[in-house]
Design an enzyme around this catalytic site. Structure first.
Site, short mmCIF file in Angstrom:
data_model
loop_
_atom_site.label_atom_id
_atom_site.label_comp_id
_atom_site.label_asym_id
_atom_site.label_seq_id
_atom_site.Cartn_x
_atom_site.Cartn_y
_atom_site.Cartn_z
N ASP A 179 11.30 1.08 6.94
CA ASP A 179 9.92 1.44 6.00
C ASP A 179 10.58 2.37 5.03
O ASP A 179 11.23 3.43 5.47
CB ASP A 179 8.99 1.95 7.05
CG ASP A 179 8.30 0.92 7.96
OD1 ASP A 179 8.70 -0.35 7.78
OD2 ASP A 179 7.37 1.31 8.59
N ASP A 196 -3.02 -7.83 9.49
CA ASP A 196 -3.17 -6.52 10.11
C ASP A 196 -4.35 -6.09 10.44
O ASP A 196 -5.58 -6.02 10.00
CB ASP A 196 -2.57 -5.30 9.08
CG ASP A 196 -1.22 -5.62 8.49
OD1 ASP A 196 -0.43 -6.09 9.14
OD2 ASP A 196 -1.26 -5.40 7.16
#
EC number: 5.3.1.16
Length: 236
Positions: free
Chosen positions: A8, A129
């Site tokens: 990330d 998500d």
């Protein structure tokens, strides 16, 4: 089951967030290329890279860094964060990305998303998500009340093959993946390749996901916190 190591990116650094909260970050490496090289040396050929800056701004702020990772390591990279239009998809594919993860675009520009699936069915990955049972997008800052089945149907008709699903409440928390959620999703939509993301904390979690015969799993914080070693991951 495919094990997919994660990187990330936020402000050019390798970080992890808790539940998608940008104010709760931990920096693990100032050199993302070095981090990616570790995965390459461990025998991995495909990784998951998220541009957290792009997820908020809608611009690919870390794209040059992602391209450097690809050029330096030769790794195949799937990426998400900031994909807002079909033009964005084409830009990323031209930049050398092997998989494009979209969530906001699928919600806000469904026609363009469907067209992208039609044109690049193997490269398009839906980012599903879930936040308190609702679909989240826009850096997990917005949610939708639409049902998952209603949301997925036109995409599946267009040729969608792969979905990466994250339980946001578990992301970065090392609390274990939401196995029941993935089991339910795979049962309801068996024709899709499901990639689990969020919550993996130990090898046992991976073995439990393997028992579901799930397509893949993204592993991030458990590795960075030393709970699962690269040798263990590569041996799965």
């Amino acid at each position: 089951m495919k094990i997919i190591p994660a990187i990330d990116l936020l402000d050019g650094q390798v970080v992890r967030l808790q539940k998608g909260d940008y104010q709760k970050k931990t920096v693990y490496n100032d050199n993302p290329v070095q981090e990616a090289s570790k995965f390459k040396e461990a025998g991995f050929n495909h990784i998951h890279v998220v541009d957290l800056n792009g997820a908020k701004s809608g611009k690919f702020e870390n794209l040059p860094l992602i391209q450097k990772i690809i050029d330096t390591t030769g790794l195949s990279v799937q990426t998400g964060g900031g994909v807002r239009s079909k033009a964005d998809v084409e830009l990323l594919l031209e930049a050398g990305l092997s998989g494009i993860i979209c969530s906001s675009m699928a919600v806000k520009k469904p026609k363009e998303w469907i067209q992208a699936i039609n044109n690049y069915p193997e490269q398009m990955i839906l980012g599903l998500d879930l936040k308190d049972g609702k679909m989240a997008y826009g850096g997990w800052l917005e949610t939708s009340d639409q049902s998952i089945a209603e949301f997925l149907k036109p995409m599946m008709n267009a040729g969608l093959q792969t979905v990466l699903s994250t339980d946001i409440s578990r992301d970065g928390m090392l609390s274990g993946p939401n196995v029941q959620m993935y089991q339910n999703l795979q049962h309801e939509f068996p024709e899709l390749n499901w990639i689990a993301s969020g919550g993996v904390s130990k090898i046992d979690d991976l073995e439990e996901l393997i028992s579901l015969n799930i397509y893949g799993v993204v592993v991030g914080k458990a590795y960075y916190e030393g709970r699962i070693g690269l040798e263990e991951l590569s041996a799965m």
